[in-house]
Scaffold this active site. Structure first.
Site, PDB file in Angstrom:
ATOM      1  N   HIS A 252     -12.440  -0.333  44.405  1.00 36.77           N
ATOM      2  CA  HIS A 252     -10.986  -0.445  44.480  1.00 36.77           C
ATOM      3  C   HIS A 252     -10.675  -1.916  44.715  1.00 36.77           C
ATOM      4  CE1 HIS A 252     -11.147   3.914  46.160  1.00 36.77           C
ATOM      5  NE2 HIS A 252     -10.982   3.940  44.853  1.00 36.77           N
ATOM      6  N   GLU A 290     -11.412   3.583  38.978  1.00 38.10           N
ATOM      7  CA  GLU A 290     -10.478   4.627  38.563  1.00 38.10           C
ATOM      8  C   GLU A 290      -9.049   4.175  38.805  1.00 38.10           C
ATOM      9  OE1 GLU A 290      -9.472   5.426  41.628  1.00 38.10           O
ATOM     10  OE2 GLU A 290     -11.201   5.738  42.921  1.00 38.10           O
TER      11      GLU A 290
END
Length: 337
Positions: A252, A290
């Protein structure tokens, strides 16, 4: 194509500096101003490197320095053909050089050079940590090593002319910075983690206690500009959505400082972050991300670093794009310098 702004010196982690006197046919390298190695260069479809003089024993570090200089000088150079009178035992054992069928001829492959962990990697136990399978929340995965503290990665980016480094987040040192970044409207629109200092302390405390996640601060020239979370995918919420391997890592990412935005900066820090994760454990074969499926800008940055989109899928809180970068692809197309 050679680097448009070829380096005249290259700083090394630890404070030392490589300098060079380079012509079309010769290269002399100095370390901290002292002669290190002198080479004759034969340029053509392949670059042939002939050792003329060496001023360092053992020879391994001098050979490494020459390979580093030549790869940084030309990021499109894929391999070097070395001609040596003596068998370079240390360089062969480490993988810096490989033998060819011709006596006295050896090769250095860019794909192997950038997989050597030193001097870029800080303290790491992952690569040598023994494998023991355990079960957490119904998921079977390897036991994870103790998380590092302090600086874990440092490399001089010759394109930017700046150090790019990663260190672990320290709550007392970084809490206010993290809080400011998360409350930025630009960051909040994707992370959705706005909150107070106490809320963010609780968030970071939880992650520090979680063996699955490593929280990192990205720095340019030692100035913090970004926050990263590196997680083991096998134990993460992403695992049910693809065939996660035991040592896949996920990321992230957020850039908090406006002056460090832009494609050239992303190319530097994203390649450094992925490089660190592949060096940290040689068993890691994939790095995944993601981002939100509508975050076209980040997906574009990931594509530029050779990630591919496997599919889109639905988390409870967002529709995500599954972005994957394999180890072989990263090092085969490695533009590090």
């Amino acid at each position: 194509m050679s680097n448009l702004n070829p380096p005249t010196t290259l700083p090394l982690p630890g404070g030392r500096r490589l300098g060079a006197d380079e012509t079309e046919r010769h290269l002399s390298l100095m370390l901290e101003g002292a002669p290190l190695i002198r080479l004759r260069l034969v340029r053509g479809p392949e670059l042939h490197v002939h050792l003329q003089e060496i001023n360092d024993r053992p020879v391994g570090p001098a050979l490494w320095a020459a390979c580093y200089w030549l790869f940084a000088r030309d990021p499109e150079c894929l391999h070097l053909t070395w001609h040596l009178d003596e068998r370079p035992g240390e360089a062969l054992l480490s993988g810096l050089l490989t033998s060819t069928e011709r006596a006295g001829e050896y090769r250095c492959e860019r794909t192997m050079f950038w997989q050597l962990p030193q001097p870029w990697l800080g303290e790491s136990f992952s690569g040598s940590y023994p494998q023991q399978m355990v079960i957490t929340d119904g998921r079977r995965h390897p036991r994870r090593p103790m998380k590092p503290r302090g600086e874990v990665y440092r490399r001089f980016d010759a394109r930017l002319g700046a150090w790019v480094s990663l260190r672990t987040l320290e709550i007392e040192q970084d809490l206010e910075r993290f809080n400011r970044w998360q409350n930025s409207p630009r960051v909040a629109s994707f992370w959705q983690e706005e909150g107070s200092l106490e809320q963010h302390r609780e968030y970071l405390d939880k992650l520090q206690a979680d063996p699955r996640v490593l929280t990192l601060i990205g720095c340019f020239d030692d100035q913090p500009f970004a926050y990263f979370e590196a997680y083991w995918a096998k134990e993460d919420r992403i695992a049910p959505f693809y065939e996660a391997d035991h040592y896949d890592r996920g990321i992230h990412m957020l850039v908090g400082e406006e002056q460090h935005r832009g494609p050239h900066k992303v190319a530097s820090w994203l390649s450094a972050l992925v490089h660190y994760l592949f060096l940290d454990d040689p068993r890691t074969q994939r790095v995944v991300a993601e981002p939100r499926a509508d975050n076209a800008r980040m997906i574009g940055h990931l594509h530029n670093q050779c990630f591919h989109c496997e599919k889109e899928f639905d988390f409870p809180h967002k529709r995500a794009a599954l972005m994957i970068l394999g180890r072989e692809r990263f090092f085969d197309r490695c533009g590090l310098m």
